[in-house]
Motif scaffolding. Structure first.
Motif, short mmCIF file in Angstrom:
data_model
loop_
_atom_site.label_atom_id
_atom_site.label_comp_id
_atom_site.label_asym_id
_atom_site.label_seq_id
_atom_site.Cartn_x
_atom_site.Cartn_y
_atom_site.Cartn_z
N LEU A 218 0.94 -1.26 -0.01
CA LEU A 218 -0.13 -0.07 -0.06
C LEU A 218 0.83 1.37 0.01
O LEU A 218 0.46 2.32 -0.77
CB LEU A 218 -0.99 -0.03 1.11
N VAL A 219 1.88 1.25 0.82
CA VAL A 219 2.84 2.56 0.83
C VAL A 219 3.37 2.71 -0.54
O VAL A 219 3.26 3.83 -1.12
CB VAL A 219 4.06 2.16 1.79
N GLU A 220 3.84 1.64 -1.39
CA GLU A 220 4.29 1.65 -2.76
C GLU A 220 3.31 2.21 -3.53
O GLU A 220 3.48 3.02 -4.51
CB GLU A 220 4.88 0.40 -3.08
N THR A 221 1.98 1.63 -3.52
CA THR A 221 1.16 1.70 -4.67
C THR A 221 0.37 3.35 -4.50
O THR A 221 -0.01 3.74 -5.25
CB THR A 221 -0.05 0.93 -4.51
N THR A 222 0.46 3.42 -3.34
CA THR A 222 -0.31 5.04 -2.94
C THR A 222 0.66 6.01 -2.86
O THR A 222 0.04 7.16 -2.73
CB THR A 222 -1.11 4.93 -1.59
N LYS A 223 2.11 6.17 -3.19
CA LYS A 223 2.93 7.21 -2.85
C LYS A 223 2.69 8.13 -4.03
O LYS A 223 3.10 9.17 -3.80
CB LYS A 223 4.31 6.49 -2.91
N GLY A 227 -0.84 13.50 -0.15
CA GLY A 227 -1.38 13.61 0.78
C GLY A 227 -1.86 12.10 1.49
O GLY A 227 -2.48 12.05 2.77
N ALA A 228 -1.98 11.25 0.87
CA ALA A 228 -2.39 9.69 1.27
C ALA A 228 -1.60 9.45 2.11
O ALA A 228 0.06 9.50 2.25
CB ALA A 228 -2.50 8.86 0.10
N LYS A 229 -1.79 8.84 3.46
CA LYS A 229 -0.83 8.26 4.35
C LYS A 229 -1.32 7.02 4.73
O LYS A 229 -2.44 6.76 5.31
CB LYS A 229 -0.67 9.17 5.54
N VAL A 230 -0.36 6.01 4.75
CA VAL A 230 -0.88 4.56 5.16
C VAL A 230 0.03 4.43 6.70
O VAL A 230 1.10 4.49 6.85
CB VAL A 230 -0.09 3.39 4.28
N GLU A 231 -0.90 4.20 7.68
CA GLU A 231 -0.55 3.70 8.95
C GLU A 231 -0.73 2.26 9.36
O GLU A 231 -1.55 1.70 9.21
CB GLU A 231 -1.42 4.68 9.73
N ASN A 232 0.47 1.58 9.71
CA ASN A 232 0.42 0.37 10.19
C ASN A 232 0.07 0.15 11.84
O ASN A 232 1.05 0.78 12.57
CB ASN A 232 1.95 -0.31 10.09
N ASN A 233 -0.99 -0.27 12.01
CA ASN A 233 -1.45 -0.39 13.52
C ASN A 233 -1.62 -1.59 13.82
O ASN A 233 -2.19 -2.10 14.89
CB ASN A 233 -2.99 0.29 13.43
N LYS A 234 -0.40 -2.26 13.49
CA LYS A 234 -0.06 -3.68 13.85
C LYS A 234 -0.90 -4.90 13.29
O LYS A 234 -0.63 -5.96 12.49
CB LYS A 234 0.33 -4.04 15.17
N HIS A 240 -5.07 7.10 5.28
CA HIS A 240 -5.71 8.12 5.79
C HIS A 240 -5.82 9.10 4.42
O HIS A 240 -4.88 9.30 3.75
CB HIS A 240 -4.81 8.98 6.91
N PHE A 241 -7.10 9.90 4.31
CA PHE A 241 -7.23 10.51 3.10
C PHE A 241 -7.62 11.81 3.16
O PHE A 241 -8.20 12.80 2.40
CB PHE A 241 -8.23 9.94 2.21
N ARG A 242 -7.62 12.47 4.64
CA ARG A 242 -7.92 13.76 5.18
C ARG A 242 -7.09 14.62 4.39
O ARG A 242 -7.66 15.94 3.89
CB ARG A 242 -7.71 13.87 6.75
N ASP A 245 -6.63 15.63 -2.15
CA ASP A 245 -7.64 16.33 -2.78
C ASP A 245 -8.86 15.44 -3.31
O ASP A 245 -8.38 14.26 -3.68
CB ASP A 245 -6.78 16.77 -3.96
N GLU A 246 -9.89 15.92 -3.14
CA GLU A 246 -11.02 15.13 -3.25
C GLU A 246 -11.15 14.61 -4.90
O GLU A 246 -11.65 13.37 -5.05
CB GLU A 246 -12.43 16.03 -3.09
N LYS A 247 -10.42 15.25 -5.61
CA LYS A 247 -10.58 14.71 -7.03
C LYS A 247 -9.78 13.58 -7.34
O LYS A 247 -9.73 12.82 -8.06
CB LYS A 247 -10.12 15.87 -7.81
N LYS A 248 -8.75 13.13 -6.13
CA LYS A 248 -7.93 11.98 -6.24
C LYS A 248 -8.63 10.81 -5.30
O LYS A 248 -7.69 9.97 -5.51
CB LYS A 248 -6.67 12.41 -5.70
N TRP A 249 -9.80 11.17 -4.98
CA TRP A 249 -10.03 10.07 -4.10
C TRP A 249 -10.48 8.81 -4.74
O TRP A 249 -10.02 7.57 -4.10
CB TRP A 249 -11.39 10.50 -3.20
N SER A 250 -10.99 8.69 -5.77
CA SER A 250 -11.47 7.59 -6.59
C SER A 250 -10.22 7.11 -7.05
O SER A 250 -10.08 5.63 -7.18
CB SER A 250 -12.08 8.10 -7.92
N GLU A 251 -9.08 7.57 -7.40
CA GLU A 251 -7.83 7.26 -7.80
C GLU A 251 -7.30 6.37 -6.53
O GLU A 251 -6.78 5.37 -6.62
CB GLU A 251 -6.69 8.22 -8.17
#
Length: 379
Positions: A218-223, A227-234, A240-242, A245-251
């Motif tokens: 996911l880190v590699e694919t979403t880089k 603004g996208a941030k992948v968090e490893n919660n074990k 996170h998509f906060r 850009d909203e135009k990139k949410w579909s992507e």
């Protein structure tokens, strides 16, 4: 729309299985050209592989669109037009009144019972911030939670990794349920002789290698999505998509889907401005609440009064458990009316702190009164 997304996921999974079966049958037929195509079993529709794959693609696209719509619905840019709880005088306020305004009624309901506190972290004890690594709770809030823990058994139940939540809260006397309850640990013991009584429960340990593998992908694919941030919660992952850009949410939704398609043992859910990837085991914050009550010896007690405070969709599992048990209640932290299983509402972490302070004051007052009565009896 959220339910629609889940329904489409089930349809796509079903179609994929049919597609695999058809592909296997076609391979067998190709090896024996003289073989006759068997008639379709009674009650089944004949459908071409080409058409099936087209339908698969259409349904998969619809599923992603459903997720994007759900992501959009939770965005502050879209809920600004929704009336706040303070401005809304409708039925929502009647069915989910302020826990501060109803405090005396709450205390009356809890009399003679053991209060047990369950608290979400983000959006409940700390404000929601753009950078999840900076979701610090205030010193006043930490002091208040420490006092609560002295009065009542208290647990933090979060989607975050347990170690991360502990680093934010830094109170050893609490129970911590991280990764949506898949990583539970009891208070630290001061004596080595008590080690055998320490609580540690991790029902999804077998998924750890898979979670780490998906995290790296996911880190590699979403880089490429700013603004996208992948968090490893074990035991689970958060995308996170906060800050996207909203135009990139579909992507972003397509990127997450492209990784998860190879991992049927993981499921995708959504929280506040975050996509959550979790194991498919039947475990959530509601199950964690029940487990902790049992661990505390309150599994079948009628004199226990659990209170769960949270702001997220994932907290609804715990709210529902309390409603079904008919014990205690849930408090939703939100400035906007939402469909919820909670009984009461608070608008922000500052109101949560006020509510917790009042609980502590009430407890201390009742203890002082009891001591005074006992002293009078002795006299």
């Amino acid at each position: 729309m959220f339910a629609c997304g889940l329904s489409l996921f089930a349809v796509v999974s079903f179609l994929e299985e049919i597609s695999k079966s058809i592909g296997a049958c076609q391979n067998v037929v190709s090896d024996a050209k003289s073989a006759q195509k068997p008639p379709a079993p009674p009650g089944f529709l004949s459908i071409s592989r080409k058409k099936l794959l087209q339908n698969l693609e259409i349904n998969a696209g619809a599923r992603v669109n459903a997720w994007v719509d759900s992501m959009r619905a939770s965005s502050p840019t879209h809920i600004k037009s929704t009336p706040s709880i303070a401005d809304d005088g409708g039925s929502w306020n009647l069915s989910h009144p302020s826990a501060l305004e109803m405090f005396e009624q709450i205390i009356d309901a809890s009399k003679g019972k053991q209060i047990v506190m369950f608290l979400d972290y983000d959006g409940t004890l700390s404000p929601i911030v753009a950078d999840p690594d900076r979701a610090f709770m205030s010193k006043k809030m930490r002091k208040t939670v420490r006092k609560v823990a002295k009065c009542f058994p208290t647990a933090i139940v979060s989607g975050r990794c347990r170690d991360k939540v502990y680093n934010f809260v830094k109170l050893a006397e609490l129970y911590y349920a991280g990764s949506h309850g898949m990583d539970i640990k009891g208070p630290e013991k001061l004596s080595k002789s008590n080690k055998d009584t320490e609580l540690l429960f991790q029902p999804a340990s077998e998924f750890l290698p898979m979670i780490d593998e998906v995290y790296r992908q996911l880190v590699e694919t979403t880089k490429s999505t700013a603004g996208a941030k992948v968090e490893n919660n074990k035991f689970c992952l958060s995308v996170h998509f906060r800050c996207v850009d909203e135009k990139k949410w579909s992507e972003l939704a397509h990127q997450v889907k492209s990784v998860l398609k190879d991992y049927p043992k993981l499921r995708l859910t959504q929280g506040r401005k975050v996509l959550e990837i979790r194991p498919t085991i039947k475990w959530d914050k509601g199950k964690a609440l029940e487990f902790l009550l049992e661990s505390l010896g309150f599994a079948n007690c009628t004199d226990v009064f659990p209170v769960y405070i949270g702001d997220d969709r994932t907290d609804e599992d715990a709210f529902k458990i309390l409603r079904d048990r008919g014990q205690g209640f849930g408090i939703l932290v939100s400035k906007f009316p939402k469909d919820t299983n909670a009984s009461y509402s608070l608008q922000e972490p500052d109101e949560v702190m006020d509510f917790l302070r009042r609980l502590v004051e009430q407890k201390e007052l009742s203890v002082d009164c009891k001591s005074s009565v006992e002293n009078l009896i002795e006299l």
